[in-house]
Design a protein around this motif. Structure first.
Motif, PDB file in Angstrom:
ATOM      1  N   THR A 116       0.831  -1.209   0.000  1.00 32.58           N
ATOM      2  CA  THR A 116       0.000   0.000   0.000  1.00 32.58           C
ATOM      3  C   THR A 116       0.858   1.249   0.000  1.00 32.58           C
ATOM      4  O   THR A 116       0.602   2.206  -0.747  1.00 32.58           O
ATOM      5  CB  THR A 116      -0.933  -0.001   1.225  1.00 32.58           C
ATOM      6  OG1 THR A 116      -1.789  -1.145   1.156  1.00 32.58           O
ATOM      7  CG2 THR A 116      -1.780   1.258   1.261  1.00 32.58           C
ATOM      8  N   VAL A 117       1.905   1.268   0.829  1.00 30.92           N
ATOM      9  CA  VAL A 117       2.807   2.425   0.895  1.00 30.92           C
ATOM     10  C   VAL A 117       3.444   2.673  -0.458  1.00 30.92           C
ATOM     11  O   VAL A 117       3.467   3.805  -0.966  1.00 30.92           O
ATOM     12  CB  VAL A 117       3.895   2.204   1.967  1.00 30.92           C
ATOM     13  CG1 VAL A 117       4.890   3.357   1.964  1.00 30.92           C
ATOM     14  CG2 VAL A 117       3.272   2.032   3.341  1.00 30.92           C
ATOM     15  N   THR A 118       3.956   1.614  -1.069  1.00 31.55           N
ATOM     16  CA  THR A 118       4.637   1.736  -2.363  1.00 31.55           C
ATOM     17  C   THR A 118       3.663   2.150  -3.449  1.00 31.55           C
ATOM     18  O   THR A 118       3.995   2.972  -4.319  1.00 31.55           O
ATOM     19  CB  THR A 118       5.313   0.404  -2.735  1.00 31.55           C
ATOM     20  OG1 THR A 118       6.076  -0.063  -1.619  1.00 31.55           O
ATOM     21  CG2 THR A 118       6.222   0.566  -3.927  1.00 31.55           C
ATOM     22  N   LEU A 119       2.452   1.590  -3.413  1.00 28.08           N
ATOM     23  CA  LEU A 119       1.442   1.957  -4.401  1.00 28.08           C
ATOM     24  C   LEU A 119       1.096   3.437  -4.317  1.00 28.08           C
ATOM     25  O   LEU A 119       1.069   4.145  -5.339  1.00 28.08           O
ATOM     26  CB  LEU A 119       0.183   1.111  -4.200  1.00 28.08           C
ATOM     27  CG  LEU A 119      -1.035   1.499  -5.046  1.00 28.08           C
ATOM     28  CD1 LEU A 119      -0.746   1.322  -6.527  1.00 28.08           C
ATOM     29  CD2 LEU A 119      -2.260   0.703  -4.629  1.00 28.08           C
ATOM     30  N   LEU A 120       0.835   3.928  -3.112  1.00 29.88           N
ATOM     31  CA  LEU A 120       0.458   5.332  -2.953  1.00 29.88           C
ATOM     32  C   LEU A 120       1.604   6.256  -3.369  1.00 29.88           C
ATOM     33  O   LEU A 120       1.365   7.314  -3.970  1.00 29.88           O
ATOM     34  CB  LEU A 120       0.041   5.601  -1.506  1.00 29.88           C
ATOM     35  CG  LEU A 120      -1.229   4.875  -1.028  1.00 29.88           C
ATOM     36  CD1 LEU A 120      -1.524   5.205   0.424  1.00 29.88           C
ATOM     37  CD2 LEU A 120      -2.416   5.222  -1.908  1.00 29.88           C
ATOM     38  N   ASP A 121       2.833   5.876  -3.067  1.00 26.78           N
ATOM     39  CA  ASP A 121       3.985   6.671  -3.492  1.00 26.78           C
ATOM     40  C   ASP A 121       4.107   6.687  -5.016  1.00 26.78           C
ATOM     41  O   ASP A 121       4.435   7.717  -5.618  1.00 26.78           O
ATOM     42  CB  ASP A 121       5.277   6.110  -2.883  1.00 26.78           C
ATOM     43  CG  ASP A 121       5.465   6.529  -1.436  1.00 26.78           C
ATOM     44  OD1 ASP A 121       4.688   7.388  -0.962  1.00 26.78           O
ATOM     45  OD2 ASP A 121       6.368   5.989  -0.772  1.00 26.78           O
ATOM     46  N   THR A 122       3.857   5.533  -5.647  1.00 30.47           N
ATOM     47  CA  THR A 122       3.944   5.439  -7.107  1.00 30.47           C
ATOM     48  C   THR A 122       2.853   6.279  -7.764  1.00 30.47           C
ATOM     49  O   THR A 122       3.100   6.969  -8.764  1.00 30.47           O
ATOM     50  CB  THR A 122       3.817   3.965  -7.552  1.00 30.47           C
ATOM     51  OG1 THR A 122       4.845   3.192  -6.928  1.00 30.47           O
ATOM     52  CG2 THR A 122       3.951   3.835  -9.065  1.00 30.47           C
ATOM     53  N   ILE A 123       1.645   6.250  -7.186  1.00 31.74           N
ATOM     54  CA  ILE A 123       0.546   7.068  -7.701  1.00 31.74           C
ATOM     55  C   ILE A 123       0.912   8.545  -7.609  1.00 31.74           C
ATOM     56  O   ILE A 123       0.727   9.314  -8.559  1.00 31.74           O
ATOM     57  CB  ILE A 123      -0.753   6.777  -6.933  1.00 31.74           C
ATOM     58  CG1 ILE A 123      -1.275   5.377  -7.281  1.00 31.74           C
ATOM     59  CG2 ILE A 123      -1.823   7.828  -7.241  1.00 31.74           C
ATOM     60  CD1 ILE A 123      -2.456   4.933  -6.433  1.00 31.74           C
ATOM     61  N   ALA A 124       1.452   8.957  -6.453  1.00 28.30           N
ATOM     62  CA  ALA A 124       1.813  10.369  -6.251  1.00 28.30           C
ATOM     63  C   ALA A 124       2.961  10.787  -7.162  1.00 28.30           C
ATOM     64  O   ALA A 124       2.947  11.876  -7.755  1.00 28.30           O
ATOM     65  CB  ALA A 124       2.182  10.595  -4.786  1.00 28.30           C
ATOM     66  N   GLN A 125       3.954   9.913  -7.301  1.00 32.97           N
ATOM     67  CA  GLN A 125       5.129  10.242  -8.111  1.00 32.97           C
ATOM     68  C   GLN A 125       4.761  10.490  -9.571  1.00 32.97           C
ATOM     69  O   GLN A 125       5.302  11.404 -10.216  1.00 32.97           O
ATOM     70  CB  GLN A 125       6.148   9.106  -8.018  1.00 32.97           C
ATOM     71  CG  GLN A 125       7.402   9.333  -8.862  1.00 32.97           C
ATOM     72  CD  GLN A 125       8.354   8.141  -8.805  1.00 32.97           C
ATOM     73  OE1 GLN A 125       8.193   7.235  -7.985  1.00 32.97           O
ATOM     74  NE2 GLN A 125       9.338   8.127  -9.683  1.00 32.97           N
ATOM     75  N   HIS A 126       3.851   9.686 -10.093  1.00 32.09           N
ATOM     76  CA  HIS A 126       3.504   9.782 -11.514  1.00 32.09           C
ATOM     77  C   HIS A 126       2.211  10.556 -11.762  1.00 32.09           C
ATOM     78  O   HIS A 126       1.833  10.774 -12.916  1.00 32.09           O
ATOM     79  CB  HIS A 126       3.396   8.376 -12.113  1.00 32.09           C
ATOM     80  CG  HIS A 126       4.689   7.615 -12.105  1.00 32.09           C
ATOM     81  ND1 HIS A 126       5.665   7.780 -13.078  1.00 32.09           N
ATOM     82  CD2 HIS A 126       5.178   6.702 -11.226  1.00 32.09           C
ATOM     83  CE1 HIS A 126       6.693   6.993 -12.807  1.00 32.09           C
ATOM     84  NE2 HIS A 126       6.424   6.340 -11.687  1.00 32.09           N
ATOM     85  N   GLY A 127       1.539  10.963 -10.687  1.00 31.55           N
ATOM     86  CA  GLY A 127       0.340  11.767 -10.837  1.00 31.55           C
ATOM     87  C   GLY A 127      -0.843  11.018 -11.422  1.00 31.55           C
ATOM     88  O   GLY A 127      -1.698  11.622 -12.091  1.00 31.55           O
ATOM     89  N   PHE A 128      -0.948   9.722 -11.159  1.00 38.52           N
ATOM     90  CA  PHE A 128      -2.059   8.944 -11.696  1.00 38.52           C
ATOM     91  C   PHE A 128      -3.371   9.380 -11.045  1.00 38.52           C
ATOM     92  O   PHE A 128      -3.455   9.517  -9.824  1.00 38.52           O
ATOM     93  CB  PHE A 128      -1.848   7.446 -11.449  1.00 38.52           C
ATOM     94  CG  PHE A 128      -0.655   6.868 -12.167  1.00 38.52           C
ATOM     95  CD1 PHE A 128      -0.425   7.141 -13.505  1.00 38.52           C
ATOM     96  CD2 PHE A 128       0.245   6.048 -11.495  1.00 38.52           C
ATOM     97  CE1 PHE A 128       0.675   6.616 -14.169  1.00 38.52           C
ATOM     98  CE2 PHE A 128       1.348   5.506 -12.146  1.00 38.52           C
ATOM     99  CZ  PHE A 128       1.566   5.806 -13.481  1.00 38.52           C
TER     100      PHE A 128
END
Length: 301
Positions: A116-128
């Protein structure tokens, strides 16, 4: 298969393609969450039908725990090379190294919840602003009450009271800045529907879905693949078993079932006779009665 069955699969396929195209039309930066499991593989085939001969209007995103089945990772890499689509990988190990996630300790430690932590960071990083997933309502009771367009707040959290009505196949993707939507195009499919579609479309799958010999241990009444990630000790007795996996996740939380189903027809017959959901083989769903809903409220897939 009967004509009626084929028509039913055509109807499910058409609905999923319509939803995928709605995502492409309503959102600026969508992504398709890819786990290497049969449901996300089915989504990829549906995306091909929705958008070929053009490129996908979204990248594939894999959240890698570092404890995945090698067969799944190999399948992922081969598939991406064949498709020529963009793959973004978020590594749970990076979240641990950065101090954002704390590795669990003990015999039953798993990295599954840390995704979950990694997913939310990935979403934020790429602006999905939208993430397409392969969850289905028949899998688990928390997923049964989730909408096809599932709104998440700026922290990625799911609030069942904020879900929107979806009348007449109308999907509202309007969100505030920082929020995102999880989209489930095959929400109305069952496990059998997925397997019948895989058979009809002749879709290749990772070999672990089919019966094979594997070293296993029994833990908490479930057959687990013997692997270094399982923190095995002298109480864990390794036995060679003929098994397959109904669902694919982190090796530390995905149990096998004894099986002689070497072919898709055998698997379909086996599932038809089963009285246990495929999620019954997921150790992470057994943490508590509301384990899945708790994880979803925290931002899980």
């Amino acid at each position: 298969m009967s004509k009626q069955s084929l028509d039913y699969l055509d109807e499910l396929e058409a609905e999923a393609i319509y939803i995928l195209r709605e995502v492409a039309g309503q959102f600026e930066k969508p992504a398709l969450l890819f786990s290497g499991g049969k449901d996300s593989i089915t989504l990829v085939r549906l995306a091909e039908k929705a958008f070929r001969p053009g490129k996908f209007p979204f990248p594939l995103v894999h959240i890698d725990t570092g404890h995945n089945f090698p067969e799944t990772i190999q399948y992922r890499d081969d598939m991406v090379a064949r498709l020529g689509e963009k793959l973004i990988i978020g590594h749970v190990q990076d979240s641990i190294d950065q101090g954002k996630a704390i590795e669990q300790k003990g015999k039953n430690a798993s990295r599954n919840a840390l995704q979950t932590v990694t997913l939310l960071d990935t979403i934020a990083q790429h602006g999905f602003d939208a993430c397409i997933g392969g969850a289905r309502r028949d899998e688990e009771k928390a997923r049964a009450k989730e909408r096809i367009f599932s709104v998440r707040d700026e922290f990625g959290q799911w609030d069942p009271k904020r879900q929107r009505p979806e009348l007449w196949n109308l999907y509202n993707g309007k969100i505030h800045k920082g929020e995102n939507v999880r989209v489930f195009p095959i929400s109305n499919w069952t496990e059998l529907d997925v397997w019948n579609y895989i058979r009809r479309e002749n879709i290749a799958l990772p070999s672990i879905y089919f019966a094979h010999e594997r070293d296993c241990i029994t833990r908490n009444g479930q057959l687990m693949a013997a692997a270094e990630f399982l923190n095995m000790d002298e109480e864990d007795v390794i036995n060679r078993k003929n098994v397959r996996f109904r669902t694919v996740g982190d090796m530390t939380c995905t149990a096998a079932v004894e099986s002689d189903a070497f072919l898709i027809d055998d698997i379909i017959n086996e599932i038809s006779a089963s009285k246990i959901s495929e999620r019954g083989a997921r150790m992470d769903d057994k943490v508590s009665e509301a384990a899945m809903e708790d994880r979803k409220k925290g931002g899980y897939f």
